[in-house]
Each structure stands twice: as structure tokens, then as C-alpha cells.
Design an enzyme around this catalytic site. Structure first.
Site, PDB file in Angstrom:
ATOM      1  N   HIS A   1      -4.260  -2.751  -5.578  1.00  0.00           N
ATOM      2  CA  HIS A   1      -4.849  -3.948  -4.967  1.00  0.00           C
ATOM      3  C   HIS A   1      -5.912  -4.593  -5.859  1.00  0.00           C
ATOM      4  O   HIS A   1      -6.473  -5.636  -5.500  1.00  0.00           O
ATOM      5  CB  HIS A   1      -5.459  -3.621  -3.599  1.00  0.00           C
TER       6      HIS A   1
ATOM      7  N   ASP B   1       4.529   1.694  -2.414  1.00  0.00           N
ATOM      8  CA  ASP B   1       3.441   1.846  -1.441  1.00  0.00           C
ATOM      9  C   ASP B   1       3.756   0.895  -0.275  1.00  0.00           C
ATOM     10  O   ASP B   1       4.354  -0.159  -0.475  1.00  0.00           O
ATOM     11  CB  ASP B   1       2.118   1.467  -2.136  1.00  0.00           C
TER      12      ASP B   1
ATOM     13  N   HIS C   1       1.864  -1.025   1.300  1.00  0.00           N
ATOM     14  CA  HIS C   1       1.156  -2.293   1.148  1.00  0.00           C
ATOM     15  C   HIS C   1       1.647  -3.038  -0.101  1.00  0.00           C
ATOM     16  O   HIS C   1       1.981  -2.410  -1.110  1.00  0.00           O
ATOM     17  CB  HIS C   1      -0.351  -2.050   1.000  1.00  0.00           C
TER      18      HIS C   1
END
Ligand code: Q9C
Ligand code: ZN
Length: 339
Positions: free
Chosen positions: A157, A193, A195
Site C-alpha cells: 500500500h 493479497d 487488498h
């Protein structure tokens, strides 16, 4: 399988986490490192610690101002009288008010997306070592078919100039860039993942030499909310070299494995010299903050599909939170990958 890890991962252990108006225990705990390391040691894998590859391969991905902030936050703490053991801001820059101020609190909000990335006394050592684990994995991959880099804190991220979603330095992107330099050929990244790998997408957005493919829960009502949609395909010269495979919340093994097969088909067609897998285990049916229903058998099947890749594969640990299934899913994945 060679496992690269660093005990310096333990030096960043965030406590509370502001979630939906309440402070809860932070999901990205230092114990994740010990649990994953103990599990792979128990399973008989060979463990090694990284050499210091320095700051240059990190600077190749991240902005200088951002790295300068991260590495000096704690030494600047006198700017915030009365600060406790964690430094965190609640002020964030917006597109329409985006000056980089002089002060520490404002600079933190300039370089952060949310409140999940507090900085503690030794956070820099932990995140620097996590990046070194990824770099060592990339270096060892030059003479191997597969390496597992046990990175913690995670990275996908983090953008070139911002932290968020428990991530500070984008270990996956740093490793991919280093492989790109060392091998010459193109590099592909597959992010499984739960996300969206928004930071990785942002870092390689305009580049055709690194293909980024992410399989994740629909961001219309799930973190990271503001990126990860299917129509985001890259910009400029990078147009067509980013792909988002979006699945609905609650998706189980069948659609998830179908998306991985689809992604690997595109990656094989791209012909990369190496593949980096952003390996989160938070797609698990048991993950405390997950949104999918992937079983341990599902992770084994995923590993078999990924192992079908012709070239070397670097597995970089991303998310996956404390639950009994977490170490089991890692061990199952590595066993199936080795076949
Ligand atoms: N409902 C990684 O997996 N928000 N980061 C979670 C829970 C942030 C996840 C809120 C999730 C970040 C690396
Ligand atoms: Zn995740």
C-alpha cells in the site's frame, strides 16, 4: 525453499489502531513475524538473514523527501512536546490543499494516507530491514527458482511518497525494481493479497517494463477504496500494463483460483524474466480483516498455478493477520510451490 527474514522486523510493533471511530488492537503486529518464521523453520525450510544492500535500491523506488521524513521522524520528536511512544498525525493533505509544510506533524500528513502507520523509536530500522529482506530475496533469486522473503512490516500500500494500510516501504516494488536492473528483462508482479496493491500500481503506473496484476476484493466498499478498479489499466507508456481483477466480497476458492489462472495467462504472454508475487494471506476464510473465503487447499492450488511460471519467482510476504490458519496457509503454499 530459501527463506530470508530479519529479527529487526520485531522493532516496529504498533499498539492501537483507529478503526471506524474506535481504537482497537493493531492487526499488523510484530508477532506475525515470529509466527511465520517459526512455521517455516518447523517445516524444514532453510533460513537466512539479509546483507545490507544500502539505501540506493530503496531510493530507486521512493521519493527522497519521503525517505528523509521516515528516517528522521523519531529524532525530530522534540517538535511535538508531550509525545508518547508513537508519533501519528490526524491531519492529511488533500488534492486541493497539498503544500508540503516545514513541521513534523504536517509532513507526516503529507506523506500518509491514513492512521494505520504510527512511527515508533525504531520503526525506521524495522522497515529498512523489511526492504533489505526483499532485496536479499531478489539477489538470491538470480541463482534459484524460488525464494520466500518474509517481509514485515508489509509494503504494497506504500506509494513512492506515502505510507498507508500498515505499509511504509514498498518491499515488493523495491524487489521488482532491483530484479529489473539485475536481469535486464521485464518483470511481472502478481498481487494476491485480499487488498488491492495500490502503492505498487502507483509506482509502476506509467511503465511498460513492469506488468502489475492485482486480484482483490471490490474496493467500492473495502480498503483501499480510492483505487483498484478494473478500468485502471496504466497511463502513458504504461497503458495496458496494469490489471485489476476485482472479485466480490465473500469470494471462495473457485473464483479466486480462476482469477489467478487468468492473471498467470497474461503474465506468461508478457514474457517476464522474473515474477514477484505479493503474497498476502488475508484472502483466507479465517482472516480477521479479510473479505474472501479462501481455504488452505485454495492456497496450495494457487501455489501450483504460480509454480507453473517458467522463470524464477520471488515470494514477498504482504498482509495476512493473526489466526490459526495464517502459518498453515504459508506452509501449505510453500510446500505446493516446491511440488
Ligand atoms: N476493516 C495489508 O494487508 N484497513 N494492509 C483495515 C479493517 C486497512 C491492510 C480495516 C487494511 C490494510 C498489507
Ligand atoms: Zn491485505
Amino acid at each position: 525453499m530459501l527463506v530470508v527474514h530479519s529479527p529487526a522486523s520485531l522493532l516496529h510493533d504498533p499498539s492501537g489502531y483507529f478503526r471506524r471511530g474506535q481504537t482497537v488492537e493493531h492487526p499488523e503486529q510484530a508477532r506475525r513475524y515470529s509466527i511465520l518464521r517459526d512455521a517455516v523453520a518447523e517445516a524444514g525450510h532453510r533460513l537466512g538473514e539479509p546483507r545490507d544492500h544500502g539505501l540506493a535500491p530503496i531510493t530507486a523506488v521512493h521519493d527522497a523527501g519521503y525517505l528523509d521524513l521516515l528516517s528522521t521522524v523519531w529524532s525530530r520528536r522534540a517538535e511535538l512536546p508531550g509525545i508518547g511512544e508513537e508519533i501519528l498525525t490526524g491531519h492529511f493533505a488533500r488534492p486541493q490543499m497539498a503544500r508540503r509544510p516545514e513541521g513534523l506533524l504536517g509532513q507526516l500528513g503529507y506523506h500518509m494516507a491514513d492512521t494505520s502507520t504510527p512511527v515508533r523509536a525504531r520503526t525506521w530500522e524495522a522497515i529498512y530491514s523489511s526492504a533489505q529482506v526483499a532485496l536479499e530475496g531478489a539477489a538470491c533469486l538470480l541463482e534459484r527458482r524460488g525464494v520466500y522473503a518474509l517481509c514485515r512490516p508489509p509494503g504494497h500500500h506504500a506509494y513512492a511518497d506515502s505510507a498507508g494500510g500498515f505499509c511504509f516501504l514498498n518491499n515488493t516494488a523495491i524487489a521488482a525494481q532491483s530484479l529489473r536492473s539485475a536481469m535486464g528483462g521485464r518483470v511481472a508482479i502478481l498481487d494476491i493479497d485480499v487488498h488491492h496493491g495500490n502503492g505498487t500500481q502507483g509506482i509502476f503506473w506509467s511503465r511498460p517494463d513492469v506488468l502489475t496484476v492485482s486480484i482483490h476484493a471490490d474496493p467500492s466498499n473495502y480498503f483501499p477504496f480510492y483505487a483498484g478498479y478494473a478500468d485502471e489499466t496504466g497511463g502513458g507508456e504504461g497503458r495496458g500494463f496494469n490489471r485489476n481483477l476485482v472479485l466480490p466480497e465473500g469470494s471462495g476458492d473457485a473464483p479466486w483460483l480462476g482469477a489467478i489462472r487468468d492473471a498467470m495467462g497474461q503474465i506468461d504472454g508478457y514474457g517476464p524474466a522474473a515474477l514477484v508475487v505479493a503474497l498476502g494471506f488475508d484472502a483466507s476464510e479465517h482472516d480477521p480483516i479479510g473479505a474472501f473465503r479462501v481455504t488452505t487447499d485454495g492456497f496450495s492450488r494457487a501455489a501450483e498455478i504460480v509454480a507453473g511460471f517458467r522463470g524464477p519467482v520471488l515470494l514477498v510476504q504482504e498482509g495476512g493477520y493473526l489466526c490459526e490458519a495464517l502459518p498453515k496457509n504459508l506452509v501449505a503454499f510453500l510446500a505446493a510451490f516446491e511440488g
